[in-house]
Design a protein around this motif. Structure first.
Motif, PDB file in Angstrom:
ATOM      1  N   PRO A 168      97.672  53.249 139.490  1.00  0.00           N
ATOM      2  CA  PRO A 168      99.038  53.919 140.110  1.00  0.00           C
ATOM      3  C   PRO A 168     100.390  52.815 139.284  1.00  0.00           C
ATOM      4  CG  PRO A 168      97.497  53.985 142.032  1.00  0.00           C
ATOM      5  CD  PRO A 168      97.084  53.094 141.137  1.00  0.00           C
ATOM      6  N   ALA A 169     100.075  51.736 139.103  1.00  0.00           N
ATOM      7  CA  ALA A 169     101.100  50.783 138.192  1.00  0.00           C
ATOM      8  C   ALA A 169     101.089  51.029 136.857  1.00  0.00           C
ATOM      9  CB  ALA A 169     100.623  49.320 139.025  1.00  0.00           C
ATOM     10  N   LEU A 170     100.121  51.210 136.366  1.00  0.00           N
ATOM     11  CA  LEU A 170     100.413  51.025 135.485  1.00  0.00           C
ATOM     12  C   LEU A 170     101.248  52.760 134.759  1.00  0.00           C
ATOM     13  CD1 LEU A 170      96.801  49.189 134.101  1.00  0.00           C
ATOM     14  CD2 LEU A 170      99.376  48.898 134.089  1.00  0.00           C
ATOM     15  N   ARG A 171     100.302  53.761 135.495  1.00  0.00           N
ATOM     16  CA  ARG A 171     101.171  54.898 134.860  1.00  0.00           C
ATOM     17  C   ARG A 171     102.182  55.230 134.487  1.00  0.00           C
ATOM     18  NH1 ARG A 171     101.105  59.429 138.454  1.00  0.00           N
ATOM     19  NH2 ARG A 171      99.871  61.117 136.794  1.00  0.00           N
ATOM     20  N   LYS A 172     102.756  54.653 135.401  1.00  0.00           N
ATOM     21  CA  LYS A 172     104.229  54.312 135.061  1.00  0.00           C
ATOM     22  C   LYS A 172     105.033  53.153 134.214  1.00  0.00           C
ATOM     23  CE  LYS A 172     105.256  55.071 140.625  1.00  0.00           C
ATOM     24  NZ  LYS A 172     105.496  54.359 141.493  1.00  0.00           N
ATOM     25  N   GLN A 173     103.898  53.204 133.790  1.00  0.00           N
ATOM     26  CA  GLN A 173     104.763  51.690 132.432  1.00  0.00           C
ATOM     27  C   GLN A 173     103.572  52.000 131.251  1.00  0.00           C
ATOM     28  OE1 GLN A 173     105.157  47.881 134.515  1.00  0.00           O
ATOM     29  NE2 GLN A 173     102.828  48.754 134.931  1.00  0.00           N
ATOM     30  N   ILE A 174     103.191  52.753 131.048  1.00  0.00           N
ATOM     31  CA  ILE A 174     102.439  53.041 129.912  1.00  0.00           C
ATOM     32  C   ILE A 174     102.272  54.130 129.174  1.00  0.00           C
ATOM     33  CG2 ILE A 174     100.400  52.353 128.021  1.00  0.00           C
ATOM     34  CD1 ILE A 174      99.654  50.122 130.074  1.00  0.00           C
ATOM     35  N   VAL A 178      94.901  54.065 132.071  1.00  0.00           N
ATOM     36  CA  VAL A 178      95.838  53.838 132.885  1.00  0.00           C
ATOM     37  C   VAL A 178      96.164  55.001 133.639  1.00  0.00           C
ATOM     38  CG1 VAL A 178      98.346  54.308 131.545  1.00  0.00           C
ATOM     39  CG2 VAL A 178      96.800  52.732 130.882  1.00  0.00           C
ATOM     40  N   GLU A 179      95.680  56.129 133.461  1.00  0.00           N
ATOM     41  CA  GLU A 179      96.675  57.132 134.251  1.00  0.00           C
ATOM     42  C   GLU A 179      96.024  57.050 135.965  1.00  0.00           C
ATOM     43  OE1 GLU A 179      98.501  60.072 133.647  1.00  0.00           O
ATOM     44  OE2 GLU A 179      99.418  58.340 132.042  1.00  0.00           O
ATOM     45  N   LYS A 180      94.824  56.545 135.799  1.00  0.00           N
ATOM     46  CA  LYS A 180      94.267  56.492 137.399  1.00  0.00           C
ATOM     47  C   LYS A 180      94.990  54.814 137.755  1.00  0.00           C
ATOM     48  CE  LYS A 180      89.689  58.078 136.076  1.00  0.00           C
ATOM     49  NZ  LYS A 180      88.448  58.558 136.019  1.00  0.00           N
ATOM     50  N   LEU A 205      96.231  44.786 125.813  1.00  0.00           N
ATOM     51  CA  LEU A 205      98.305  45.282 126.271  1.00  0.00           C
ATOM     52  C   LEU A 205      98.793  44.539 127.338  1.00  0.00           C
ATOM     53  CD1 LEU A 205     100.433  47.692 125.123  1.00  0.00           C
ATOM     54  CD2 LEU A 205      98.921  49.087 126.729  1.00  0.00           C
ATOM     55  N   ILE A 206      97.747  44.683 128.423  1.00  0.00           N
ATOM     56  CA  ILE A 206      98.713  44.413 129.740  1.00  0.00           C
ATOM     57  C   ILE A 206      99.463  42.692 129.957  1.00  0.00           C
ATOM     58  CG2 ILE A 206      98.509  43.696 132.160  1.00  0.00           C
ATOM     59  CD1 ILE A 206      96.635  45.952 132.329  1.00  0.00           C
ATOM     60  N   ARG A 207      98.118  41.771 128.758  1.00  0.00           N
ATOM     61  CA  ARG A 207      98.433  40.576 128.442  1.00  0.00           C
ATOM     62  C   ARG A 207      99.866  40.396 127.569  1.00  0.00           C
ATOM     63  NH1 ARG A 207      93.826  38.688 126.795  1.00  0.00           N
ATOM     64  NH2 ARG A 207      94.200  39.186 125.032  1.00  0.00           N
ATOM     65  N   GLU A 208      99.374  40.995 126.348  1.00  0.00           N
ATOM     66  CA  GLU A 208     100.250  40.970 125.225  1.00  0.00           C
ATOM     67  C   GLU A 208     101.931  41.664 125.145  1.00  0.00           C
ATOM     68  OE1 GLU A 208     100.166  39.047 122.595  1.00  0.00           O
ATOM     69  OE2 GLU A 208      98.383  38.665 123.794  1.00  0.00           O
ATOM     70  N   THR A 209     101.937  42.193 126.444  1.00  0.00           N
ATOM     71  CA  THR A 209     103.290  42.913 126.440  1.00  0.00           C
ATOM     72  C   THR A 209     103.712  42.513 127.914  1.00  0.00           C
ATOM     73  OG1 THR A 209     102.156  44.764 127.999  1.00  0.00           O
ATOM     74  CG2 THR A 209     102.691  45.078 126.119  1.00  0.00           C
ATOM     75  N   GLY A 210     103.142  41.721 128.874  1.00  0.00           N
ATOM     76  CA  GLY A 210     103.693  40.781 129.976  1.00  0.00           C
ATOM     77  C   GLY A 210     103.921  41.763 130.935  1.00  0.00           C
ATOM     78  N   LEU A 211     102.978  43.275 130.985  1.00  0.00           N
ATOM     79  CA  LEU A 211     103.004  43.865 131.857  1.00  0.00           C
ATOM     80  C   LEU A 211     102.611  43.631 133.607  1.00  0.00           C
ATOM     81  CD1 LEU A 211     102.239  47.320 130.097  1.00  0.00           C
ATOM     82  CD2 LEU A 211     104.543  46.695 131.649  1.00  0.00           C
ATOM     83  N   GLU A 212     102.640  44.020 134.758  1.00  0.00           N
ATOM     84  CA  GLU A 212     102.083  43.470 136.463  1.00  0.00           C
ATOM     85  C   GLU A 212     101.549  45.521 136.006  1.00  0.00           C
ATOM     86  OE1 GLU A 212     105.034  42.639 139.124  1.00  0.00           O
ATOM     87  OE2 GLU A 212     106.084  41.084 137.906  1.00  0.00           O
ATOM     88  N   GLY A 213     100.310  45.101 136.498  1.00  0.00           N
ATOM     89  CA  GLY A 213      99.036  45.790 137.114  1.00  0.00           C
ATOM     90  C   GLY A 213      98.113  44.893 136.883  1.00  0.00           C
ATOM     91  N   LYS A 214      96.902  46.105 137.884  1.00  0.00           N
ATOM     92  CA  LYS A 214      95.783  45.857 138.216  1.00  0.00           C
ATOM     93  C   LYS A 214      94.818  45.551 136.860  1.00  0.00           C
ATOM     94  CE  LYS A 214      93.654  48.851 139.618  1.00  0.00           C
ATOM     95  NZ  LYS A 214      92.104  49.853 140.572  1.00  0.00           N
ATOM     96  N   LYS A 215      94.420  44.545 135.999  1.00  0.00           N
ATOM     97  CA  LYS A 215      93.879  45.333 135.384  1.00  0.00           C
ATOM     98  C   LYS A 215      92.458  45.393 135.923  1.00  0.00           C
ATOM     99  CE  LYS A 215      95.457  40.236 132.755  1.00  0.00           C
ATOM    100  NZ  LYS A 215      94.237  39.226 132.690  1.00  0.00           N
ATOM    101  N   PRO A 216      91.580  46.582 134.452  1.00  0.00           N
ATOM    102  CA  PRO A 216      90.535  47.315 134.673  1.00  0.00           C
ATOM    103  C   PRO A 216      89.570  46.026 134.609  1.00  0.00           C
ATOM    104  CG  PRO A 216      91.562  47.210 132.403  1.00  0.00           C
ATOM    105  CD  PRO A 216      92.280  46.098 132.922  1.00  0.00           C
TER     106      PRO A 216
END
Lengths: 198, 196
Positions: free
Chosen positions: A103-109, A99-101, A187-198
Motif C-alpha cells: 500500500p505504501a510503495l504503490r503510491k510512490q513507485i 510494488v502494487e501489493k 531501489l528503496i535503499r537508493e531512493t530513500g523511500l519509506e516503505g515495507k521492504k519485501p
C-alpha cells in the motif's frame, strides 16, 4: 618515513570519491550521472486510460518524467529482440506486483518500459508474450536509445523527484532485475523511500 | 580513529561488487562492431512471382532442411542474416522467437539462414535461447544459396533479407533490407497476411 594516518585518510577519501563517481559496470555510453534530471525525455501520453491513470497523466500529447505523479519512476530500456530482456520479463512483472501489493510503495513507485528500436507492433508482441502489466512505449527510430547513449539492454534508470519536483537520476544500470525482491530493496535503499521492504 | 578508517576502506572495497552489480546483456562483449555498411551490396536474381529456387542446407539442430519439402504444406519465410556475432543480426532472430504463434497462425515456417558454419551458428544461437525455427548454414559451397537468390554481398556475407514463399513454392515478397537495420516484424506479418 611513515605517512601519518590522517594522510591515509585523505588518500582513502580521494579513492572513494573516484570510485563512487565512476558509473556502475556496464553503463558505458550512458551520458548522464546521478543527479541529472533527464528532463528532455519525452514520451507520448498513452491512449489507454488505465496506463494514463497509472502514470497520473491526463490529456494527450507528450509527457516527461516530471509529469508522472509518483515520486519515483523506474524506466526500463528493453527490446523485444533482446534475449536477456525476454528472460527477465517475468522478473520485472514480479517486481511490479511487489510494488502494487504494498500500500505504501504503490503510491510512490511507477515503472514504464521503452522498447529500443521496437515499433508499437513489436512492443505489443512483447507485452502480449509476457503479460506485461505496466506501460510500454515504442522507440522504433532509436531516438530515445541514442539519447541515452545506446546502452545495452535491459537497462534501468531510477529517477526520484527532488524538493522542487524535478526527477533526478538516482542510479542507472545495465542487466536484468533477476531477483525482484532484491532489486526492490535496492531501489528503496537508493531512493530513500519509506516503505515495507519485501 | 585509525582503525575506523581501515574498516571503512575494507567495506568500500567489499562493497564495490554490490555497487557495480549490473549484469551485462547475454552477448557481453562478444559482438563484433562492423560499423556502418553499404545498405545493399548485391543484385537480386529472383523476383516476386518466380518459383523459389530449391535448396538443401544443414541445420544447427542436426540433419538437413529442404525447401521443397514444405511445398503444398506451408508458407515459408526465409530470413537471411549477414553474420553471426554482429550487432543487428544478434538482435533479430531472438525476436522471431516470440513470434512463433504469429507464424503458425499464418501456416508459415521460418528458416534462418547464414553463411556461417555450423559450430559458429551453434555457439551464437545458443545465446538466444531455444529457437523454435531451423537455423541453416549456407557455409559450403560458400553462400551458394544466398548467391542463387542474389543476396550474397561482395565480401561473402549475405544481405539482411526476408523472402516469403507461398505454399505453392512461389516467391510472394522480397525485402532486401538495409543491412544496418532490422526489418520490422510487422512487414513480415503483412506479407504473410497477403497470402491468405
Amino acid at each position: 618515513m611513515r605517512r601519518p594516518w590522517w594522510k591515509w585518510k585523505a588518500v582513502f577519501l580521494s579513492v572513494a570519491v573516484l570510485l563512487l563517481s565512476v558509473p556502475a559496470h556496464g553503463t558505458a555510453g550512458f551520458p548522464y550521472v546521478p543527479g541529472d534530471s533527464l528532463e528532455d525525455l519525452s514520451l507520448p501520453v498513452p491512449a489507454d486510460g488505465a496506463y494514463r491513470a497509472y502514470l497520473g497523466l491526463s490529456g494527450s500529447g507528450n509527457f516527461t518524467p516530471a509529469d508522472v505523479s509518483a515520486p519515483v519512476l523506474l524506466i526500463q530500456i528493453f527490446s523485444m529482440y533482446c534475449p536477456h530482456c525476454q528472460r527477465d520479463a517475468g522478473n520485472v512483472n514480479v517486481f511490479y506486483d511487489l510494488v502494487e501489493k504494498d500500500p505504501a510503495l504503490r503510491k510512490q513507485i511507477r515503472i514504464l518500459g521503452i522498447g529500443a528500436g521496437n515499433s508499437p507492433y513489436e512492443v505489443g508482441v512483447f507485452r502480449e508474450s509476457y503479460g506485461v502489466p505496466f506501460p510500454l512505449f515504442g522507440d522504433g527510430d532509436y531516438r530515445i536509445h541514442k539519447k541515452l547513449g545506446e546502452v545495452r539492454t535491459p537497462f534501468y534508470i531510477a529517477l526520484k523527484k527532488d524538493g522542487k519536483g524535478v526527477p533526478r537520476i538516482v542510479f542507472a544500470r545495465v542487466g536484468g532485475i533477476e531477483k525482484a525482491e532484491d532489486f526492490l530493496a535496492f531501489l528503496i535503499r537508493e531512493t530513500g523511500l519509506e516503505g515495507k521492504k519485501p | 580513529m585509525k582503525r575506523r578508517w581501515i574498516v571503512a576502506a575494507v567495506l568500500l572495497v567489499l562493497g564495490m561488487p554490490v555497487f557495480a552489480f549490473g549484469i551485462s546483456d547475454v552477448y557481453q562483449k562478444n559482438i563484433y562492431d562492423v560499423g556502418h555498411l553499404k545498405p545493399v551490396d548485391s543484385v537480386l536474381k529472383v523476383k516476386v512471382g518466380d518459383p523459389a529456387p530449391d535448396f538443401t542446407l544443414p541445420a544447427v539442430a542436426g540433419g538437413t532442411v529442404t525447401l521443397s519439402a514444405y511445398r503444398g504444406k506451408k508458407n515459408v519465410v526465409l530470413s537471411f542474416v549477414p553474420a553471426a556475432w554482429t550487432p543487428v543480426c544478434s538482435d533479430q532472430w531472438p525476436g522471431y522467437n516470440l513470434a512463433r504463434k504469429i507464424f503458425e497462425n499464418r501456416n508459415a515456417v521460418l528458416l534462418g539462414i547464414s553463411v556461417d558454419n555450423i559450430p559458429t551458428l551453434f555457439a551464437w544461437t545458443g545465446q538466444m535461447g531455444d529457437l523454435w525455427f531451423p537455423v541453416l548454414s549456407d557455409f559450403w559451397p560458400h553462400g551458394a544459396v544466398a548467391k542463387r537468390y542474389g543476396v550474397l554481398r561482395s565480401n561473402g556475407v549475405a544481405e539482411r533479407a526476408i523472402i516469403v514463399i507461398d505454399r505453392n513454392g512461389i516467391i510472394r515478397y522480397i525485402d532486401v533490407h538495409d543491412i544496418n537495420e532490422r526489418p520490422p516484424l510487422e512487414s513480415i506479418v503483412k506479407a504473410l497476411d497477403g497470402l491468405r
